[in-house]
Design an enzyme around this catalytic site. Structure first.
Site, mmCIF file in Angstrom:
data_model
loop_
_atom_site.group_PDB
_atom_site.id
_atom_site.type_symbol
_atom_site.label_atom_id
_atom_site.label_comp_id
_atom_site.label_asym_id
_atom_site.label_seq_id
_atom_site.Cartn_x
_atom_site.Cartn_y
_atom_site.Cartn_z
ATOM 1 N N THR A 61 0.843 -1.190 0.000
ATOM 2 C CA THR A 61 0.000 0.000 0.000
ATOM 3 C C THR A 61 0.880 1.243 0.000
ATOM 4 O OG1 THR A 61 -1.933 1.012 1.025
ATOM 5 C CG2 THR A 61 -0.371 -0.029 2.541
ATOM 6 N N LYS A 65 3.460 1.283 -3.969
ATOM 7 C CA LYS A 65 2.903 0.504 -5.084
ATOM 8 C C LYS A 65 3.746 0.639 -6.369
ATOM 9 C CE LYS A 65 -1.908 0.525 -3.499
ATOM 10 N NZ LYS A 65 -3.298 0.904 -3.796
ATOM 11 N N ASP A 102 -6.786 -3.556 -7.466
ATOM 12 C CA ASP A 102 -7.666 -2.428 -7.118
ATOM 13 C C ASP A 102 -8.791 -2.234 -8.142
ATOM 14 O OD1 ASP A 102 -6.500 -1.689 -4.720
ATOM 15 O OD2 ASP A 102 -5.100 -0.279 -5.636
ATOM 16 N N ALA A 128 -5.541 11.951 -9.994
ATOM 17 C CA ALA A 128 -4.601 11.382 -10.969
ATOM 18 C C ALA A 128 -3.416 10.762 -10.244
ATOM 19 C CB ALA A 128 -4.137 12.468 -11.943
ATOM 20 N N ARG A 152 -6.742 18.155 -9.502
ATOM 21 C CA ARG A 152 -6.358 19.479 -8.976
ATOM 22 C C ARG A 152 -5.145 20.015 -9.737
ATOM 23 N NH1 ARG A 152 -4.844 19.466 -2.753
ATOM 24 N NH2 ARG A 152 -3.244 18.080 -3.572
ATOM 25 N N GLY A 238 -15.781 3.642 -0.384
ATOM 26 C CA GLY A 238 -14.901 2.619 -0.951
ATOM 27 C C GLY A 238 -14.667 1.394 -0.079
HETATM 28 P P1 NDP Z 1 -2.040 9.776 -4.155
HETATM 29 O O1 NDP Z 1 -1.366 10.482 -3.033
HETATM 30 O O2 NDP Z 1 -1.239 9.055 -5.177
HETATM 31 O O3 NDP Z 1 -2.965 10.831 -4.964
HETATM 32 C C1 NDP Z 1 -3.811 11.712 -4.278
HETATM 33 C C2 NDP Z 1 -4.757 12.392 -5.281
HETATM 34 O O4 NDP Z 1 -5.693 13.166 -4.524
HETATM 35 C C3 NDP Z 1 -4.053 13.359 -6.236
HETATM 36 O O5 NDP Z 1 -4.720 13.319 -7.468
HETATM 37 C C4 NDP Z 1 -4.253 14.717 -5.540
HETATM 38 O O6 NDP Z 1 -4.239 15.816 -6.433
HETATM 39 C C5 NDP Z 1 -5.651 14.526 -4.994
HETATM 40 N N1 NDP Z 1 -5.994 15.384 -3.857
HETATM 41 C C6 NDP Z 1 -5.541 15.290 -2.577
HETATM 42 N N2 NDP Z 1 -6.131 16.223 -1.803
HETATM 43 C C7 NDP Z 1 -6.961 16.929 -2.609
HETATM 44 C C8 NDP Z 1 -7.848 18.030 -2.405
HETATM 45 N N3 NDP Z 1 -7.972 18.613 -1.201
HETATM 46 N N4 NDP Z 1 -8.567 18.488 -3.466
HETATM 47 C C9 NDP Z 1 -8.432 17.932 -4.671
HETATM 48 N N5 NDP Z 1 -7.612 16.880 -4.954
HETATM 49 C C10 NDP Z 1 -6.880 16.400 -3.919
HETATM 50 O O7 NDP Z 1 -3.100 8.799 -3.439
HETATM 51 P P2 NDP Z 1 -3.770 7.507 -4.076
HETATM 52 O O8 NDP Z 1 -4.145 7.837 -5.474
HETATM 53 O O9 NDP Z 1 -2.932 6.320 -3.860
HETATM 54 O O10 NDP Z 1 -5.074 7.312 -3.169
HETATM 55 C C11 NDP Z 1 -6.189 8.185 -3.258
HETATM 56 C C12 NDP Z 1 -7.228 7.747 -2.255
HETATM 57 O O11 NDP Z 1 -7.807 6.493 -2.624
HETATM 58 C C13 NDP Z 1 -6.650 7.549 -0.857
HETATM 59 O O12 NDP Z 1 -7.460 8.266 0.054
HETATM 60 C C14 NDP Z 1 -6.756 6.060 -0.591
HETATM 61 O O13 NDP Z 1 -7.049 5.789 0.768
HETATM 62 C C15 NDP Z 1 -7.925 5.674 -1.486
HETATM 63 N N6 NDP Z 1 -7.850 4.267 -1.912
HETATM 64 C C16 NDP Z 1 -8.882 3.442 -1.566
HETATM 65 C C17 NDP Z 1 -8.852 2.124 -1.939
HETATM 66 C C18 NDP Z 1 -9.989 1.227 -1.553
HETATM 67 O O14 NDP Z 1 -9.824 0.005 -1.655
HETATM 68 N N7 NDP Z 1 -11.124 1.753 -1.135
HETATM 69 C C19 NDP Z 1 -7.727 1.540 -2.711
HETATM 70 C C20 NDP Z 1 -6.711 2.511 -3.044
HETATM 71 C C21 NDP Z 1 -6.781 3.817 -2.637
HETATM 72 P P3 NDP Z 1 -2.836 16.509 -6.868
HETATM 73 O O15 NDP Z 1 -2.272 15.621 -7.924
HETATM 74 O O16 NDP Z 1 -3.230 17.827 -7.369
HETATM 75 O O17 NDP Z 1 -1.973 16.560 -5.642
#
Ligand code: NDP
Length: 285
Positions: A61, A65, A102, A128, A152, A238
């Site tokens: 996790t 990854k 996933d 993204a 964002r 989720g």
């Molecule tokens: P990353 O850190 O790789 O990406 C985070 C993303 O969230 C980026 O696109 C970021 O935008 C965006 N973001 C964060 N805060 C904000 C905000 N305040 N407003 C707008 N956009 C925001 O994380 P992951 O992609 O790995 O995970 C994302 C979520 O998915 C996590 O919360 C995780 O817990 C959840 N998840 C759930 C799973 C499940 O089984 N239910 C499985 C995998 C993940 P920017 O690029 O602009 O920073």
């Protein structure tokens, strides 16, 4: 007893040990499954130690990854396309086979558990990061009419859309400029973890839109609350995806498919109780 683990940082809130314990009880498989807090610079070394100690597989996790994808000996097509591995099967000869469950986990939850449709639908994917990259191959495979990625940081959404090369189906757009409502909106950001909602154009959601937040917790997520206030047709968090992706990992390791519904219901009940305690209610007997 065969040994498995989940590697991450932070890891203390991971529900994977509990989920795999419930799967093992249900299927009669004898396994041990630990949560390992891995220092940022020690992922590969920890994997080596685990394999040397006889582990049969592990989950990966945040934030490992991508590193897992680079360090395995073989990866599935989904993992290759996502650039992210969340499940590793250790073969008898020590070869590491990497998968990403996933996307399949999300699809199982959307289609089988919730009864929602992806085929032929217009899907808006917010975010993204690693999670969105992980679910994109399975979402594209499910045959949507189109997928728009909005993030964002818009450049990251464009780069992700380009990486998947699905012209006519996949495109990127700025979060604040979504001209019409979508059938399905998936929040793949971590914003709800901070109680935040992405600054999404309000036009994206109307009374026919179904909204899914990858984040889950004791109460309704910030994004789902926002979507409900916009009049969305349905919302889900989720939790189901979490259990479904774990079920696919379990199946890859043990060649047995556990039932997911009782596990989702059990975790949901625990989250509700946690919510009651947070709100100061006494849990009912
Ligand atoms: P990353 O850190 O790789 O990406 C985070 C993303 O969230 C980026 O696109 C970021 O935008 C965006 N973001 C964060 N805060 C904000 C905000 N305040 N407003 C707008 N956009 C925001 O994380 P992951 O992609 O790995 O995970 C994302 C979520 O998915 C996590 O919360 C995780 O817990 C959840 N998840 C759930 C799973 C499940 O089984 N239910 C499985 C995998 C993940 P920017 O690029 O602009 O920073």
């Amino acid at each position: 007893m065969d040994r498995y683990a989940v590697l991450g940082n932070p890891i203390e809130h991971s529900r994977s040990p509990q989920i795999h314990r419930l799967f093992a009880e249900q299927t009669g498989e004898e396994i041990a499954y630990d949560a390992l807090l891995v220092p940022r610079a020690r992922f590969v070394a920890t994997v080596r130690e685990l394999v040397a100690a006889g582990a049969r597989g592990f989950n990966v996790t945040l934030p490992f990854k991508g590193e897992a994808c680079e360090s395995v000996d073989w990866r599935s097509e989904e993992a290759e396309r996502a650039g992210a591995v969340n499940t590793v099967v250790v073969a008898a000869d020590g070869v590491l086979n990497g998968y990403n469950t996933d996307g399949q986990g999300l699809l199982h939850d959307l289609v089988d558990n919730l009864g929602w449709t992806v085929a032929g639908k217009c899907v808006l994917l917010i975010g993204a990061g690693g999670a969105v990259a992980g679910i994109l191959p399975a979402l594209l495979e499910a045959g949507p009419a189109r997928i728009l990625i909005a993030n964002r940081s818009p450049r990251k959404a464009e780069l992700l859309a380009d990486r998947f090369d699905a012209p006519g189906i996949l495109a990127a757009a700025p979060l604040g400029r979504i001209p019409e409502a979508f059938d399905l909106v998936i929040n793949g950001t971590s914003a709800s973890l901070q109680g935040d909602v992405p600054r999404l154009d309000e036009n994206a959601v109307d009374a026919h839109t179904r909204c899914y937040d990858l984040v889950y917790g004791p109460g309704i997520t910030a994004f789902n609350r926002w979507a409900a206030m916009r009049g969305a047709a349905a919302t889900s968090d989720g939790l189901g995806m979490l259990v479904e992706q774990a079920a696919r990992s379990f199946e890859l390791w043990r060649d047995k498919r556990p039932l997911t519904r009782p596990v989702i219901e059990r975790l949901r009940a625990e989250l509700s109780q946690q919510r009651g305690e947070l709100l100061g209610h006494k849990p009912s007997a």
